[in-house]
Design a protein around this motif. Structure first.
Motif, PDB file in Angstrom:
ATOM      1  N   SER A  54       4.774   0.921  11.032  1.00 16.57           N
ATOM      2  CA  SER A  54       5.604   1.396  12.138  1.00 16.57           C
ATOM      3  C   SER A  54       7.045   1.666  11.699  1.00 16.57           C
ATOM      4  N   PHE A  55       7.403   1.209  10.488  1.00 16.62           N
ATOM      5  CA  PHE A  55       8.745   1.452   9.957  1.00 16.62           C
ATOM      6  C   PHE A  55       8.728   2.537   8.871  1.00 16.62           C
ATOM      7  N   ARG A  56       7.660   3.328   8.828  1.00 13.52           N
ATOM      8  CA  ARG A  56       7.484   4.241   7.697  1.00 13.52           C
ATOM      9  C   ARG A  56       8.640   5.233   7.534  1.00 13.52           C
ATOM     10  N   GLU A  57       9.304   5.606   8.650  1.00 16.87           N
ATOM     11  CA  GLU A  57      10.431   6.534   8.536  1.00 16.87           C
ATOM     12  C   GLU A  57      11.633   5.876   7.860  1.00 16.87           C
ATOM     13  N   ALA A  58      11.693   4.554   7.925  1.00 18.11           N
ATOM     14  CA  ALA A  58      12.824   3.828   7.334  1.00 18.11           C
ATOM     15  C   ALA A  58      12.552   3.403   5.901  1.00 18.11           C
ATOM     16  N   LEU A  59      11.331   3.585   5.441  1.00 19.70           N
ATOM     17  CA  LEU A  59      10.955   3.126   4.110  1.00 19.70           C
ATOM     18  C   LEU A  59      10.995   4.267   3.102  1.00 19.70           C
ATOM     19  N   PRO A  60      11.807   4.165   2.054  1.00 25.86           N
ATOM     20  CA  PRO A  60      11.705   5.154   0.977  1.00 25.86           C
ATOM     21  C   PRO A  60      10.297   5.140   0.385  1.00 25.86           C
ATOM     22  N   ASP A  61       9.823   6.272  -0.074  1.00 22.84           N
ATOM     23  CA  ASP A  61       8.470   6.371  -0.618  1.00 22.84           C
ATOM     24  C   ASP A  61       8.196   5.294  -1.666  1.00 22.84           C
ATOM     25  N   TRP A  62       9.154   5.111  -2.567  1.00 26.10           N
ATOM     26  CA  TRP A  62       8.930   4.237  -3.702  1.00 26.10           C
ATOM     27  C   TRP A  62       9.017   2.755  -3.336  1.00 26.10           C
ATOM     28  N   PHE A  63       9.425   2.432  -2.090  1.00 27.51           N
ATOM     29  CA  PHE A  63       9.558   1.033  -1.698  1.00 27.51           C
ATOM     30  C   PHE A  63       8.388   0.550  -0.848  1.00 27.51           C
ATOM     31  N   ARG A  64       7.504   1.437  -0.426  1.00 28.39           N
ATOM     32  CA  ARG A  64       6.424   1.048   0.474  1.00 28.39           C
ATOM     33  C   ARG A  64       5.457   0.070  -0.181  1.00 28.39           C
ATOM     34  N   ALA A  65       5.142   0.290  -1.429  1.00 24.78           N
ATOM     35  CA  ALA A  65       4.249  -0.636  -2.120  1.00 24.78           C
ATOM     36  C   ALA A  65       4.894  -2.009  -2.269  1.00 24.78           C
ATOM     37  N   TYR A  66       6.227  -2.040  -2.423  1.00 18.95           N
ATOM     38  CA  TYR A  66       6.939  -3.309  -2.570  1.00 18.95           C
ATOM     39  C   TYR A  66       6.695  -4.203  -1.359  1.00 18.95           C
ATOM     40  N   VAL A  67       6.804  -3.653  -0.161  1.00 20.30           N
ATOM     41  CA  VAL A  67       6.651  -4.448   1.056  1.00 20.30           C
ATOM     42  C   VAL A  67       5.241  -5.019   1.140  1.00 20.30           C
ATOM     43  N   SER A  68       4.252  -4.234   0.721  1.00 20.00           N
ATOM     44  CA  SER A  68       2.871  -4.726   0.688  1.00 20.00           C
ATOM     45  C   SER A  68       2.734  -5.900  -0.272  1.00 20.00           C
ATOM     46  N   LEU A  69       3.322  -5.779  -1.462  1.00 19.46           N
ATOM     47  CA  LEU A  69       3.257  -6.854  -2.444  1.00 19.46           C
ATOM     48  C   LEU A  69       3.991  -8.098  -1.948  1.00 19.46           C
ATOM     49  N   GLU A  70       5.161  -7.892  -1.394  1.00 19.67           N
ATOM     50  CA  GLU A  70       5.971  -9.004  -0.892  1.00 19.67           C
ATOM     51  C   GLU A  70       5.221  -9.787   0.177  1.00 19.67           C
ATOM     52  N   THR A  71       4.543  -9.069   1.066  1.00 17.25           N
ATOM     53  CA  THR A  71       3.820  -9.698   2.165  1.00 17.25           C
ATOM     54  C   THR A  71       2.645 -10.532   1.673  1.00 17.25           C
ATOM     55  N   SER A  72       2.073 -10.179   0.525  1.00 15.13           N
ATOM     56  CA  SER A  72       0.844 -10.823   0.048  1.00 15.13           C
ATOM     57  C   SER A  72       1.059 -11.789  -1.105  1.00 15.13           C
ATOM     58  N   ALA A  73       2.265 -11.859  -1.643  1.00 11.17           N
ATOM     59  CA  ALA A  73       2.500 -12.664  -2.844  1.00 11.17           C
ATOM     60  C   ALA A  73       2.458 -14.160  -2.555  1.00 11.17           C
ATOM     61  N   GLN A  74       2.055 -14.902  -3.552  1.00 12.20           N
ATOM     62  CA  GLN A  74       2.084 -16.366  -3.491  1.00 12.20           C
ATOM     63  C   GLN A  74       3.396 -16.894  -4.063  1.00 12.20           C
ATOM     64  N   VAL A  75       3.950 -16.153  -5.035  1.00 14.56           N
ATOM     65  CA  VAL A  75       5.227 -16.512  -5.660  1.00 14.56           C
ATOM     66  C   VAL A  75       6.075 -15.248  -5.795  1.00 14.56           C
ATOM     67  N   LEU A  76       7.346 -15.350  -5.437  1.00 11.58           N
ATOM     68  CA  LEU A  76       8.326 -14.284  -5.629  1.00 11.58           C
ATOM     69  C   LEU A  76       9.467 -14.832  -6.470  1.00 11.58           C
ATOM     70  N   ARG A  77       9.716 -14.203  -7.599  1.00 12.61           N
ATOM     71  CA  ARG A  77      10.856 -14.587  -8.423  1.00 12.61           C
ATOM     72  C   ARG A  77      11.791 -13.390  -8.513  1.00 12.61           C
ATOM     73  N   VAL A  78      13.007 -13.557  -8.010  1.00 12.70           N
ATOM     74  CA  VAL A  78      13.946 -12.451  -7.847  1.00 12.70           C
ATOM     75  C   VAL A  78      15.189 -12.678  -8.695  1.00 12.70           C
ATOM     76  N   TYR A  79      15.611 -11.633  -9.399  1.00 15.40           N
ATOM     77  CA  TYR A  79      16.927 -11.640 -10.041  1.00 15.40           C
ATOM     78  C   TYR A  79      17.749 -10.539  -9.378  1.00 15.40           C
ATOM     79  N   GLU A  80      18.892 -10.910  -8.816  1.00 19.39           N
ATOM     80  CA  GLU A  80      19.716  -9.975  -8.046  1.00 19.39           C
ATOM     81  C   GLU A  80      21.167 -10.042  -8.513  1.00 19.39           C
ATOM     82  N   PRO A  81      21.628  -9.029  -9.249  1.00 19.23           N
ATOM     83  CA  PRO A  81      23.004  -9.059  -9.752  1.00 19.23           C
ATOM     84  C   PRO A  81      24.040  -8.457  -8.809  1.00 19.23           C
ATOM     85  N   HIS A  82      23.607  -7.699  -7.781  1.00 17.29           N
ATOM     86  CA  HIS A  82      24.558  -6.901  -7.017  1.00 17.29           C
ATOM     87  C   HIS A  82      24.834  -7.420  -5.602  1.00 17.29           C
ATOM     88  N   TYR A  83      23.782  -7.787  -4.881  1.00 18.16           N
ATOM     89  CA  TYR A  83      23.919  -8.203  -3.489  1.00 18.16           C
ATOM     90  C   TYR A  83      23.071  -9.449  -3.231  1.00 18.16           C
TER      91      TYR A  83
END
Length: 293
Positions: A95-124
């Motif tokens: 339902s948010f497809r208009e707000a999702l860049p093409d290349w980020f749609r798979a990310y949200v699917s992975l994020e929703t299903s992951a057991q572990v998320l390890r993030v490195y964020e240098p900017h924000y």
């Protein structure tokens, strides 16, 4: 390097990837080639390859034809039928497809299903821990010409993703943020004070680990590009690493030679951060006071 997840409208749910890989395993167990499966479906081999990699939706008649070819029991075939139906359902982010860049749609699917998320964020501050006002300021900077309605939809999407942290299947979230991400004045001091408060709350979450890497730590192997490492419960899914390329694209790695260096880097910089700032709560409390002056 491998990019197993397509961008664009066809970005799959993780379940679709799992289903495709199970079909591939069955085919290989029977020592059948792509040509054998393609002949049974009356399609070309590329179509079978795309099915097995989760790049296209599954038609139940196709799945049943392949299961007959692979001599799967009726009970197991019924399980596949249920999985096929579930895999073809659009994710909540549809339902948010208009707000999702093409290349980020798979990310949200992975994020929703992951057991572990390890993030490195240098900017924000990482998206899963942003306040609404902070998120709005970051997104406005990234899309300066977007109309207000489109901006708010992107903000709503980011906040909707955060529901993951309150779900029964909450993943383990391990974040390493550069000090510069917290020193960058986003939205003004009031917004930053509230954002630091949100991070202090996150320290109390049993499934969140937060490390802050100060500028004093100097050069390190992760500097220059943020990334997210995903690990899944499903045995069919290898670990995957996501990293953005420029402003308008991203890469998804699933080959061991690419994934392992990111995992090792995250571990290394997390240990480095802990050495310099062993108590993030004290650091964040002091930083919040600075934004109050």
């Amino acid at each position: 390097m491998s990019s197993p997840l397509p961008s664009g409208q066809s970005a799959p749910t993780v379940l679709r990837i799992v289903l495709g890989r199970r079909l591939r395993e069955l085919r290989e167990e029977r020592r059948l080639g792509l040509s054998d499966a393609a002949r049974a479906l009356d399609v070309n081999q590329l179509t079978v390859r795309r099915l097995e990699s989760g790049q296209v939706g599954f038609k139940l008649p196709y799945v049943r034809t392949l299961l007959d070819l692979y001599e799967v029991s009726s009970a197991e075939a019924d399980e596949f039928a249920v999985m096929t139906e579930q895999a073809n359902r659009p994710g909540w982010w549809h339902s948010f497809r208009e707000a999702l860049p093409d290349w980020f749609r798979a990310y949200v699917s992975l994020e929703t299903s992951a057991q572990v998320l390890r993030v490195y964020e240098p900017h924000y501050v990482t998206g899963l821990l942003q306040t609404r006002d902070y998120a709005r300021a970051v997104i406005r900077a990234g899309f300066p010409d977007a109309p207000e309605e489109a901006l708010e939809q992107r903000v709503d999407l980011r906040l909707r993703r955060q529901a993951l942290l309150d779900s029964p299947d909450v993943p383990a979230l391990w974040v390493v943020m550069e000090e510069m991400a917290l020193r960058r004045l986003v939205g003004g001091p009031v917004v930053m004070r509230a954002q630091i408060g949100r991070l202090l709350e996150a320290l109390d979450h049993p499934r969140i680990t937060l490390r802050i890497l100060p500028l004093a730590a100097g050069a390190h192997s992760g500097a220059g590009s943020h990334f997210t490492y995903f690990r899944f419960q499903e045995r069919e899914l290898q670990d995957i690493v996501y990293t953005e390329v420029g402003l308008t694209s991203a890469l998804y790695y699933d080959q061991r030679r690419d994934v392992v260096p990111h995992l090792e880097t995250h571990t290394r910089i997390s240990q480095l951060a802990a050495k310099y700032i062993p108590d993030p709560r004290t650091y964040l409390t002091g930083l919040r006071e600075e934004y109050s002056r």
